[in-house]
Design an enzyme around this catalytic site. Sequence first.
Site, PDB file in Angstrom:
ATOM      1  N   ARG A 145      14.547 -41.626 -29.359  1.00  0.00           N
ATOM      2  CA  ARG A 145      14.754 -42.560 -27.995  1.00  0.00           C
ATOM      3  C   ARG A 145      14.920 -41.331 -26.889  1.00  0.00           C
ATOM      4  O   ARG A 145      15.508 -40.363 -26.989  1.00  0.00           O
ATOM      5  CB  ARG A 145      15.870 -43.155 -28.041  1.00  0.00           C
ATOM      6  CG  ARG A 145      16.189 -43.888 -26.613  1.00  0.00           C
ATOM      7  CD  ARG A 145      17.492 -44.776 -26.536  1.00  0.00           C
ATOM      8  NE  ARG A 145      17.526 -45.876 -26.217  1.00  0.00           N
ATOM      9  CZ  ARG A 145      18.493 -46.687 -25.425  1.00  0.00           C
ATOM     10  NH1 ARG A 145      19.692 -46.007 -25.509  1.00  0.00           N
ATOM     11  NH2 ARG A 145      18.281 -47.533 -24.648  1.00  0.00           N
ATOM     12  N   ASP A 152      20.822 -56.153 -28.162  1.00  0.00           N
ATOM     13  CA  ASP A 152      21.406 -55.296 -27.325  1.00  0.00           C
ATOM     14  C   ASP A 152      22.902 -55.105 -27.358  1.00  0.00           C
ATOM     15  O   ASP A 152      23.748 -54.536 -26.674  1.00  0.00           O
ATOM     16  CB  ASP A 152      21.208 -55.448 -25.784  1.00  0.00           C
ATOM     17  CG  ASP A 152      21.519 -54.335 -24.966  1.00  0.00           C
ATOM     18  OD1 ASP A 152      21.472 -53.198 -25.270  1.00  0.00           O
ATOM     19  OD2 ASP A 152      22.127 -54.827 -23.650  1.00  0.00           O
TER      20      ASP A 152
HETATM   21  O1  LIG Z   1      21.298 -50.223 -19.376  1.00  0.00           O
HETATM   22  C1  LIG Z   1      22.186 -49.720 -20.006  1.00  0.00           C
HETATM   23  O2  LIG Z   1      23.440 -49.537 -19.525  1.00  0.00           O
HETATM   24  C2  LIG Z   1      22.011 -49.322 -21.452  1.00  0.00           C
HETATM   25  C3  LIG Z   1      22.642 -48.329 -22.158  1.00  0.00           C
HETATM   26  C4  LIG Z   1      22.365 -47.926 -23.326  1.00  0.00           C
HETATM   27  C5  LIG Z   1      23.062 -46.633 -23.763  1.00  0.00           C
HETATM   28  O3  LIG Z   1      24.037 -46.342 -23.269  1.00  0.00           O
HETATM   29  O4  LIG Z   1      22.343 -46.297 -24.818  1.00  0.00           O
HETATM   30  O5  LIG Z   1      21.289 -48.730 -23.914  1.00  0.00           O
HETATM   31  C6  LIG Z   1      20.687 -49.503 -23.622  1.00  0.00           C
HETATM   32  O6  LIG Z   1      19.865 -50.397 -24.345  1.00  0.00           O
HETATM   33  C7  LIG Z   1      21.106 -49.986 -22.225  1.00  0.00           C
END
Ligand SMILES: O=C(O)c1cc(C(=O)O)oc(=O)c1
Length: 289
Positions: A119, A244
């Site tokens: 990612r 999510d």
């Molecule tokens: O929009 C966010 O805050 C968020 C954060 C994270 C992460 O902290 O990895 O992952 C997500 O898919 C979305």
Amino acid sequence: MSRIVSWHADPSRPRFVPPAGAVDAHCHVFGPMAQFPFSAKAKYLPEDAGPDMLFALRDRLGFSRNVIVQASCHGTDNSATLDAIAKSDGRARGVAVVDPAISDAELENLHQGGIRGVRFNFLKRLVDDAPKDKFLEVARRIQGLGWHVVVYFEADILEELRSFLDAIPTLIVVDHMGRPDVTQGPDGPDMRVFRALLDSRDDIWTKVTCPDRLDGSGPPWDAFAQAVRPLVEDYPDRVLWGTDWPHPNMQDAISDDGALVDMIPRIAPTPELQHRLLVDNPARLYWHD
Ligand SMILES: O=C(O)c1cc(C(=O)O)oc(=O)c1
């Protein structure tokens, strides 16, 4: 920083029943902190939300498998994600966040541990830096493993990211559709620019996720349903869905995961679309071997 809770203590049981083999293809684990400390660079400090909680939610919602995406609060130490995958009895795979200096042997270890993608996060509120040149090197190195790249960015930087995205040699999955303003509707400027990206290559996929993040009108998130359903209908083989959970940073408006599952038939209205979204597409990316 005090520790926060961003998930529902008692989510409702959804009315929608997912097809057999359904995958929650975007979720995270937090800690447990005593075993897997958060990164010194973490921008939020959550309470523990470990594999037992994730698998209980999976069962409650009627799903079979999970794709666990390394959360930014764990930085580039993927131990918590790997631990959850190891505890899943083969029912979870993952997406890692790596230090670009990672060795080939460590990449191979991640593969053995069930990781199938990396990612790249471009959200300034989540990470300190996003070195595109180093990310591209990583993208080239994971090709041999058969992995893909997951990118997280906001709609306002899509144009400036285009040359970077064009240079990625692997399949790309865009998190949360690159956060369009869904209140603009299905033909609004954000969706048009995003569709132009999808149309530029047939190996760019996206996650049709997060009505709670993207639709400020709140539940039942009608703007999200209207804007996203045409995307699922037009790109049925390139979409993934996920809860999510545990919803990083959503502590001010806690989402009911059952209500999120009930969005699925509104954006994927036929059993065939639902099967591709929840079973066939994630299996192609995460359980092809
Ligand atoms: O929009 C966010 O805050 C968020 C954060 C994270 C992460 O902290 O990895 O992952 C997500 O898919 C979305």
